[in-house]
Design a protein around this motif. Structure first.
Motif, PDB file in Angstrom:
ATOM      1  N   SER A   1       0.811  -1.226   0.000  1.00  0.00           N
ATOM      2  CA  SER A   1       0.000   0.000   0.000  1.00  0.00           C
ATOM      3  C   SER A   1       0.840   1.270   0.000  1.00  0.00           C
ATOM      4  CB  SER A   1      -0.922  -0.005   1.218  1.00  0.00           C
ATOM      5  OG  SER A   1      -0.160  -0.039   2.414  1.00  0.00           O
ATOM      6  N   GLN A   2       2.174   1.114   0.066  1.00  0.00           N
ATOM      7  CA  GLN A   2       3.107   2.254   0.082  1.00  0.00           C
ATOM      8  C   GLN A   2       2.772   3.241   1.201  1.00  0.00           C
ATOM      9  OE1 GLN A   2       3.121   3.955  -3.888  1.00  0.00           O
ATOM     10  NE2 GLN A   2       4.406   2.310  -4.700  1.00  0.00           N
ATOM     11  N   THR A   3       2.528   2.671   2.381  1.00  0.00           N
ATOM     12  CA  THR A   3       2.296   3.491   3.582  1.00  0.00           C
ATOM     13  C   THR A   3       3.402   3.217   4.595  1.00  0.00           C
ATOM     14  OG1 THR A   3       0.868   1.742   4.453  1.00  0.00           O
ATOM     15  CG2 THR A   3      -0.203   3.568   3.280  1.00  0.00           C
ATOM     16  N   LYS A   4       3.377   3.958   5.683  1.00  0.00           N
ATOM     17  CA  LYS A   4       4.418   3.849   6.713  1.00  0.00           C
ATOM     18  C   LYS A   4       3.942   2.952   7.849  1.00  0.00           C
ATOM     19  CE  LYS A   4       6.057   8.553   5.793  1.00  0.00           C
ATOM     20  NZ  LYS A   4       7.331   8.174   5.142  1.00  0.00           N
ATOM     21  N   LEU A   5       4.908   2.279   8.440  1.00  0.00           N
ATOM     22  CA  LEU A   5       4.661   1.455   9.629  1.00  0.00           C
ATOM     23  C   LEU A   5       5.492   2.025  10.777  1.00  0.00           C
ATOM     24  CD1 LEU A   5       3.640  -1.077  11.167  1.00  0.00           C
ATOM     25  CD2 LEU A   5       5.590  -2.315  10.210  1.00  0.00           C
ATOM     26  N   GLY A   6       4.820   2.497  11.796  1.00  0.00           N
ATOM     27  CA  GLY A   6       5.513   3.079  12.950  1.00  0.00           C
ATOM     28  C   GLY A   6       5.702   2.059  14.062  1.00  0.00           C
ATOM     29  N   ILE A   7       6.937   1.924  14.524  1.00  0.00           N
ATOM     30  CA  ILE A   7       7.270   1.006  15.612  1.00  0.00           C
ATOM     31  C   ILE A   7       7.645   1.829  16.834  1.00  0.00           C
ATOM     32  CG2 ILE A   7       8.818  -0.816  16.404  1.00  0.00           C
ATOM     33  CD1 ILE A   7       7.006  -1.762  14.238  1.00  0.00           C
ATOM     34  N   PHE A   8       6.942   1.606  17.946  1.00  0.00           N
ATOM     35  CA  PHE A   8       7.220   2.309  19.199  1.00  0.00           C
ATOM     36  C   PHE A   8       7.510   1.278  20.289  1.00  0.00           C
ATOM     37  CE2 PHE A   8       4.247   4.809  16.723  1.00  0.00           C
ATOM     38  CZ  PHE A   8       4.824   6.078  16.715  1.00  0.00           C
TER      39      PHE A   8
ATOM     40  N   PHE B   1       7.103  -2.530  26.096  1.00  0.00           N
ATOM     41  CA  PHE B   1       5.955  -2.857  25.266  1.00  0.00           C
ATOM     42  C   PHE B   1       6.186  -2.345  23.854  1.00  0.00           C
ATOM     43  CE2 PHE B   1       4.371  -2.861  29.558  1.00  0.00           C
ATOM     44  CZ  PHE B   1       3.469  -3.903  29.598  1.00  0.00           C
ATOM     45  N   LEU B   2       5.765  -3.146  22.885  1.00  0.00           N
ATOM     46  CA  LEU B   2       5.876  -2.776  21.473  1.00  0.00           C
ATOM     47  C   LEU B   2       4.502  -2.399  20.948  1.00  0.00           C
ATOM     48  CD1 LEU B   2       7.277  -2.838  18.599  1.00  0.00           C
ATOM     49  CD2 LEU B   2       6.486  -5.209  18.491  1.00  0.00           C
ATOM     50  N   VAL B   3       4.454  -1.283  20.221  1.00  0.00           N
ATOM     51  CA  VAL B   3       3.242  -0.896  19.488  1.00  0.00           C
ATOM     52  C   VAL B   3       3.643  -0.688  18.041  1.00  0.00           C
ATOM     53  CG1 VAL B   3       1.406   0.782  19.224  1.00  0.00           C
ATOM     54  CG2 VAL B   3       2.188   0.174  21.505  1.00  0.00           C
ATOM     55  N   ALA B   4       3.013  -1.423  17.137  1.00  0.00           N
ATOM     56  CA  ALA B   4       3.254  -1.281  15.700  1.00  0.00           C
ATOM     57  C   ALA B   4       1.982  -0.759  15.048  1.00  0.00           C
ATOM     58  CB  ALA B   4       3.663  -2.617  15.090  1.00  0.00           C
ATOM     59  N   ALA B   5       2.027   0.471  14.549  1.00  0.00           N
ATOM     60  CA  ALA B   5       0.866   1.112  13.927  1.00  0.00           C
ATOM     61  C   ALA B   5       1.090   1.162  12.419  1.00  0.00           C
ATOM     62  CB  ALA B   5       0.665   2.515  14.488  1.00  0.00           C
ATOM     63  N   SER B   6       0.208   0.545  11.647  1.00  0.00           N
ATOM     64  CA  SER B   6       0.391   0.452  10.197  1.00  0.00           C
ATOM     65  C   SER B   6      -0.538   1.415   9.471  1.00  0.00           C
ATOM     66  CB  SER B   6       0.128  -0.981   9.734  1.00  0.00           C
ATOM     67  OG  SER B   6      -1.232  -1.317   9.963  1.00  0.00           O
ATOM     68  N   GLY B   7      -0.284   1.557   8.173  1.00  0.00           N
ATOM     69  CA  GLY B   7      -1.146   2.384   7.326  1.00  0.00           C
ATOM     70  C   GLY B   7      -1.001   3.868   7.556  1.00  0.00           C
ATOM     71  N   LEU B   8       0.148   4.319   8.053  1.00  0.00           N
ATOM     72  CA  LEU B   8       0.372   5.745   8.319  1.00  0.00           C
ATOM     73  C   LEU B   8       0.897   6.408   7.041  1.00  0.00           C
ATOM     74  CD1 LEU B   8       2.096   5.411  11.811  1.00  0.00           C
ATOM     75  CD2 LEU B   8      -0.340   5.644  11.290  1.00  0.00           C
ATOM     76  N   LYS B   9       0.284   7.527   6.668  1.00  0.00           N
ATOM     77  CA  LYS B   9       0.635   8.144   5.380  1.00  0.00           C
ATOM     78  C   LYS B   9       1.718   9.197   5.501  1.00  0.00           C
ATOM     79  CE  LYS B   9      -3.940   7.289   3.361  1.00  0.00           C
ATOM     80  NZ  LYS B   9      -5.124   7.888   2.699  1.00  0.00           N
ATOM     81  N   THR B  10       1.789   9.888   6.617  1.00  0.00           N
ATOM     82  CA  THR B  10       2.761  10.973   6.763  1.00  0.00           C
ATOM     83  C   THR B  10       3.459  10.867   8.109  1.00  0.00           C
ATOM     84  OG1 THR B  10       1.149  12.487   7.754  1.00  0.00           O
ATOM     85  CG2 THR B  10       1.322  12.483   5.332  1.00  0.00           C
ATOM     86  N   GLU B  11       4.537  11.642   8.262  1.00  0.00           N
ATOM     87  CA  GLU B  11       5.238  11.693   9.537  1.00  0.00           C
ATOM     88  C   GLU B  11       4.349  12.274  10.624  1.00  0.00           C
ATOM     89  OE1 GLU B  11       8.878  13.764   9.106  1.00  0.00           O
ATOM     90  OE2 GLU B  11       9.754  12.325   7.691  1.00  0.00           O
TER      91      GLU B  11
END
Length: 717
Positions: free
Chosen positions: A291-298, A346-356
């Motif tokens: 989908s050419q989106t960003k995946l944020g790992i916290f 704790f790990l949180v992985a949020a997918s489908g992020l379009k911008t910073e």
């Protein structure tokens, strides 16, 4: 002299030696090696027993016969623990082996007694010289005499061994064939008859050589049959166990999905663990790539988990972790991942992020969810979390590398203190290598004696006299030079070494105060700063008490300063620890008052003697801001609560005049002196030229030069 009787003994020696060799061969590669080897040793011992019996019978004179008789005794004694150990190896019970060791110890004592006794352990004295003529005219040496107490004890031990063998035999022969059982009981009967005949011969009732070895020939055959049958039965049991194990494996294959869930889940929170998170990240990486989106790992790391575990117990720490997990799950989408990586991470992985900006919004939402106090162990606790973040595909691609990048960013965040957020960037690896070297140097600083203390005076606003000296730690490193505390104190807290550093500061401050007391400065005390780990976790009372006793000081000679933010992390625990310190007579003060999130209700019940106005309010007094009103309010509050107040950061005569008029008790700042070395502090205390004293008494304008006593000064507080 050679007789047919002796020849029978010598022939039996060969038979026993052959049996010993055969049992030793059977031990190789056998699961019953211990039993086989013990049986081999027993056969060898019987061979030696028969050999020495034959040598005794054919001895040339009394001395030789008695010497060989002592060897007969030795091997007859050794037979008892060996036989006991053989039966124990068949039973394979720890208690049986313990009894065998006890019997072996007793046998060793008997052998020692046999060596030093004139006639061996059997006889106190012998009735005759022992040379007798058998009915067919052959002469042999057979001794009889008065038995010793040791011999009577050995007879009891032999009887106990026979009873032990019989009990075991009753149990084991139930598994054998009838013919084998009959042969075994005949052998036991022969051994019992041989033992009785030996006893009658020793007492002189009859004259007969020892026949126990011949009885054992039958017993050996019986034992071999029983052992073989037992081995066969155990092999059958092993086959049954193997069959059941195969069945269990098939059953586990059916439940494989449930097993995989347990393997990849955290038992405490029910979240995926690290392995489960990596499996889920594979799918998210593929989805965001398409989908050419960003995946944020916290990665969130609960900063206060160690303090909660240390002060309230691990059950409270577990409860906190469960609530953190629930809050994180509540504030993410179903497509996101929440996992526990271990401890408080704790790990949180949020997918489908379009911008910073979307990445930032996710973090703000999660951080806000953890900002509210947690209700743990019947009290409210406020926590902070250090956070490391990485973004796919901006930072890295593979899931393990992405997780490693976030962990590296977390390490960078924790190095800067608690509650920080750091994003990964490629240059962070080089930075972290430098930081790791810095951390390594900090670990060794205390052992290398690279720390030293400076002291900044606190003067009375009414008299101008020096009342207190605040101890300020400095680090002088060969490579990094002079390192100020703001560069390493928080790092030391993160590394868990602040307690040992703090203990050194307490001891060094007390030692220096003791030196100043010896110089005549009896009206000055020392103020020492405490960290959260020292106050809430470490054995602070013992550390302070030990330092005071070692340097012959009392509690009122030192003052411990605790920052307001430390007190508010766990107010109830802080009040408890402060109360314990106050019982020691130690003065307590709140540092940087007004900069934290304190409650006036807590301030009312905190067992403290003073608080320090933060330098930011004092500096603001000259700029026309609200600093003057804040200082006036704080000083008035302190007066009403009966507390002493210290103003930090006093640098101008206007600030001095205003603070005096507001009723401030003590003043500290560059107007009086910068942080001074020990030598410079001693000169400062002895100096009679103190320009602010006359100004304080006159309460008028004056020119106040900055005190620069000779010696090293360190500008930063």
């Amino acid at each position: 002299m050679n007789t047919p009787v002796a020849t029978l003994y010598f022939i039996s020696v060969g038979v026993f030696a052959l049996g010993a060799f055969q049992a030793a061969i059977m031990a190789r590669g056998s699961t019953y090696a211990k039993t086989c080897l013990t049986f081999s040793a027993l056969c060898l011992c019987f061979a030696l027993f028969q050999l020495t019996c034959g040598l005794q019978l054919t001895a040339s004179n009394f001395s030789v016969a008695m010497l060989t008789h002592k060897w007969v005794n030795i091997f007859s004694v050794l037979l008892i623990p060996l036989t006991w150990y053989l039966v124990a190896s068949l039973e394979d019970k720890p208690s049986s082996f313990r009894h065998a060791y006890i019997v072996a110890g007793f046998a060793g004592c008997v052998i020692t007694f046999n060596y030093f006794s004139e006639y061996g352990f059997r006889f106190e004295s012998v009735f005759q010289d022992g040379l007798i003529t058998l009915p067919w005219g052959e002469q042999v040496w057979i001794f009889s005499g008065e038995p010793t107490v040791v011999f009577r004890a050995m007879r009891l031990m032999s009887l106990a061994l026979l009873v032990y063998i019989m009990l075991f035999s009753i149990r084991i022969t139930r598994l054998g064939e009838k013919r084998t059982s009959r042969l075994f009981w005949i052998a036991l009967g022969l051994m019992l008859v041989a033992g009785l005949l030996a006893g009658l011969s020793d007492s002189g009732v009859i004259k007969l050589p020892y026949l126990g070895g011949f009885g054992f020939l039958f017993l050996a055959v019986s034992f071999s049959a029983l052992v073989g049958k037992d081995v066969s039965n155990r092999r059958i049991e092993e086959l049954q166990i193997y069959s059941e194990l195969q069945h269990e494996i098939e059953h586990r294959k059916i439940d494989n999905q449930r097993f995989e869930h347990v393997l990849n889940s955290d038992l405490l929170t029910g979240l995926p663990n690290r392995a489960g998170a990596l499996l889920s990240l594979d799918a998210l990486l593929e989805l965001n790539l398409q989908s050419q989106t960003k995946l944020g790992i916290f990665i969130f790391d609960v900063d206060q988990l160690g303090i909660v575990n240390g002060t309230r117990g691990y059950q409270a720490g577990d409860q906190l972790l469960i609530e953190v997990a629930q809050r994180l799950q509540t504030n993410v989408r179903d497509s996101d991942i929440v996992a526990r990586l271990g401890s408080g991470r704790f790990l949180v992985a949020a997918s489908g992020l379009k911008t910073e900006r979307c990445v930032t919004l996710v973090y703000e939402k999660l951080a806000g969810a953890l900002a509210s106090p947690f209700y743990v162990s019947d009290s409210l606790l406020s926590i902070t979390s250090s956070v490391g973040a990485a973004v796919f595909p901006d930072n890295i691609s593979a899931n393990e590398d992405l997780l490693s990048a976030a962990e590296l960013a977390l390490h960078d965040a924790k190095s800067d203190g608690i509650g920080k957020l750091r994003f990964y960037h490629p240059s962070l690896k080089d930075t972290m290598q430098e930081r790791i070297a810095f951390e390594s140097a900090l670990k060794e600083a205390l052992a290398n004696r690279e720390f030293f203390l400076c002291y900044q005076p606190q003067v009375s606003a009414t008299s101008g006299n020096t009342v207190c000296l605040e101890a300020l730690i400095r680090w002088q490193h060969p490579l990094y030079g002079l390192v100020m505390p703001d560069k390493f104190i928080q790092l030391a807290e993160t590394m868990g070494i602040i307690a040992s550093i703090g203990a050194w500061v307490i001891d060094a401050s007390c030692e220096q105060l003791s030196n100043w007391r010896a110089m005549g400065f009896t009206d000055v005390r020392v103020a020492i700063n405490l960290s959260a780990q020292q106050l809430l976790v470490s054995d602070l009372e013992e550390t302070v008490t030990s330092a005071l006793q070692r340097h012959r000081l009392c509690g009122g000679d030192i003052e411990l300063e605790i920052t307001e933010s430390v007190l508010m992390r766990d107010p109830e625990r802080a009040i408890e620890r402060l109360g314990a310190l106050q019982k020691l007579g130690i003065r307590l003060s709140i540092d940087d008052f007004g900069t934290g999130y304190s409650s006036l209700g807590y301030l009312r019940i905190l067992p403290v003697n003073a608080f320090k106005l933060d330098r930011s309010f004092v500096w603001d007094m000259d700029t026309g801001g609200k600093g003057l009103e804040i200082c006036a309010t704080a000083i008035g509050l302190a007066k009403k609560l009966g507390l002493e107040i210290v103003a930090e950061g006093v640098e101008t005569k206007e600030q001095l005049t205003q603070l005096r008029h507001l009723g401030c008790d003590l003043l500290q700042g560059y107007l009086f002196a910068k942080p001074l070395s020990v030598e410079a502090t001693s000169l400062f205390l002895t100096s009679s030229h103190r320009p602010w004293q006359s100004a304080i008494h006159a309460d008028a304008g004056f020119d106040i030069p900055l005190v620069m006593a000779s010696g090293y000064t360190a500008d930063a507080p």
